[in-house]
Scaffold this motif. Structure first.
Motif, PDB file in Angstrom:
ATOM      1  N   UNK A 172       0.831  -1.195   0.000  1.00  0.00           N
ATOM      2  CA  UNK A 172       0.000   0.000   0.000  1.00  0.00           C
ATOM      3  C   UNK A 172       0.875   1.258   0.000  1.00  0.00           C
ATOM      4  N   UNK A 173       2.020   1.147  -0.667  1.00  0.00           N
ATOM      5  CA  UNK A 173       2.968   2.261  -0.697  1.00  0.00           C
ATOM      6  C   UNK A 173       3.528   2.426  -2.100  1.00  0.00           C
ATOM      7  N   UNK A 174       4.018   3.632  -2.375  1.00  0.00           N
ATOM      8  CA  UNK A 174       4.683   3.883  -3.654  1.00  0.00           C
ATOM      9  C   UNK A 174       6.093   3.297  -3.663  1.00  0.00           C
ATOM     10  N   UNK A 175       6.547   2.860  -2.492  1.00  0.00           N
ATOM     11  CA  UNK A 175       7.850   2.196  -2.397  1.00  0.00           C
ATOM     12  C   UNK A 175       7.645   0.685  -2.335  1.00  0.00           C
TER      13      UNK A 175
ATOM     14  N   UNK B 152      10.773  -4.966  -3.806  1.00  0.00           N
ATOM     15  CA  UNK B 152       9.865  -5.385  -4.865  1.00  0.00           C
ATOM     16  C   UNK B 152       9.384  -4.155  -5.633  1.00  0.00           C
ATOM     17  N   UNK B 153       8.806  -4.372  -6.779  1.00  0.00           N
ATOM     18  CA  UNK B 153       8.266  -3.253  -7.554  1.00  0.00           C
ATOM     19  C   UNK B 153       7.145  -2.582  -6.763  1.00  0.00           C
ATOM     20  N   UNK B 154       7.016  -1.276  -6.920  1.00  0.00           N
ATOM     21  CA  UNK B 154       5.968  -0.527  -6.208  1.00  0.00           C
ATOM     22  C   UNK B 154       4.609  -1.134  -6.520  1.00  0.00           C
ATOM     23  N   UNK B 155       3.844  -1.424  -5.475  1.00  0.00           N
ATOM     24  CA  UNK B 155       2.522  -2.008  -5.640  1.00  0.00           C
ATOM     25  C   UNK B 155       2.504  -3.515  -5.717  1.00  0.00           C
ATOM     26  N   UNK B 156       3.689  -4.153  -5.754  1.00  0.00           N
ATOM     27  CA  UNK B 156       3.746  -5.618  -5.843  1.00  0.00           C
ATOM     28  C   UNK B 156       3.640  -6.239  -4.459  1.00  0.00           C
ATOM     29  N   UNK B 157       2.771  -7.232  -4.303  1.00  0.00           N
ATOM     30  CA  UNK B 157       2.608  -7.911  -3.029  1.00  0.00           C
ATOM     31  C   UNK B 157       3.776  -8.858  -2.772  1.00  0.00           C
ATOM     32  N   UNK B 158       4.068  -9.084  -1.493  1.00  0.00           N
ATOM     33  CA  UNK B 158       5.127 -10.021  -1.105  1.00  0.00           C
ATOM     34  C   UNK B 158       4.494 -11.348  -0.705  1.00  0.00           C
TER      35      UNK B 158
END
Length: 249
Positions: free
Chosen positions: A61-64, A107-113
């Protein structure tokens, strides 16, 4: 006429307020919708089940990008009872005193872990809460650690929780695993583990073993002591003879 103009303006104002309220509500609802989930991979969660693979999914939920997830294990599961299966590319698993971490390149911004671990045995309880700290590349951390929803009904940062079905008939606890059991994907070996080439405590200075060099030093010391004793004996005899000769004269 005045009323016909006032009504649209009132409606306009009301519409504007409504739109702003809805927008504000949506803005507040978006962060609260993100969460961390845990579930049993390929089956159902049953108390006292053995070798259970748990799949975790941490929404971004972040731009990072996400860089680390720290999981605090619930009572009944020790860090030595958990082994790492797979996760994001380049990420590493490391056991901690209270659980474990899975971390690596952002991870890419918006990508879930997403990652999976296997638990040696689930405890005999109704549910398990895995408190999770989710860290981003900008240093911000989401703390998914709450066990109950706030009294107001607003969604809080609830910890991922796994509901367990009753244990199967005859199922029993298998006992704790070895306390020194290493994690398969731990980046570095624990400080307590020793490889064949690792010096033992006696070789690192706790006690000093006798080596070849020490044997040479001991030999030299013995020779020196022998020479000193011989010198004392010879000197004593010379002094005694001299005194005896003086007395005879």
């Amino acid at each position: 006429m005045p009323r016909t103009h006032r009504l649209p303006r009132a409606v306009q104002r009301l519409s504007t307020v409504t739109v702003l309220s809805v927008a504000a509500s949506l803005a507040l609802a978006v962060p609260a919708s993100a969460h961390v989930e845990v579930e049993v991979e390929g089956g159902s969660a049953v108390a006292l089940a053995e070798n259970v693979t748990l799949a975790f999914n941490a929404e971004s939920e972040s731009e990072s990008g996400i860089t680390k997830l720290e999981v605090v294990l619930p009572d009944g599961i020790a860090p030595s009872d958990v082994s790492y299966e797979e996760g994001p590319k380049g990420w590493k698993y490391a056991a901690t005193e209270r659980g474990y971490t899975v971390s690596g390149p952002a991870l890419a911004a918006g990508e879930d872990a997403e990652f999976t671990v296997t638990v040696r045995q689930l405890p005999d309880v109704e549910s398990l809460a895995f408190k999770t700290l989710q860290t981003y590349s900008d240093g911000n951390t989401d703390r998914w650690i709450e066990l109950e929803k706030p009294a107001s009904g607003v969604n809080g940062n609830l910890a991922p929780t796994l509901a367990l079905k009753p244990a199967a008939p005859g199922a029993k606890p298998i006992g704790p695993g070895p306390a020194t059991e290493p994690a398969p994907a731990t980046p570095s070996a624990p400080a307590t583990s020793a490889s064949p080439n690792t010096p033992s405590p006696t070789e690192t200075g706790t006690t000093t073993p006798v080596g070849k060099g020490d044997g040479g030093s001991k030999t030299a010391l013995i020779i020196a002591l022998a020479v000193a004793v011989a010198a004392l004996v010879v000197g004593g005899l010379w002094w005694f003879r001299r005194r005896s000769g003086a007395s005879a004269a």
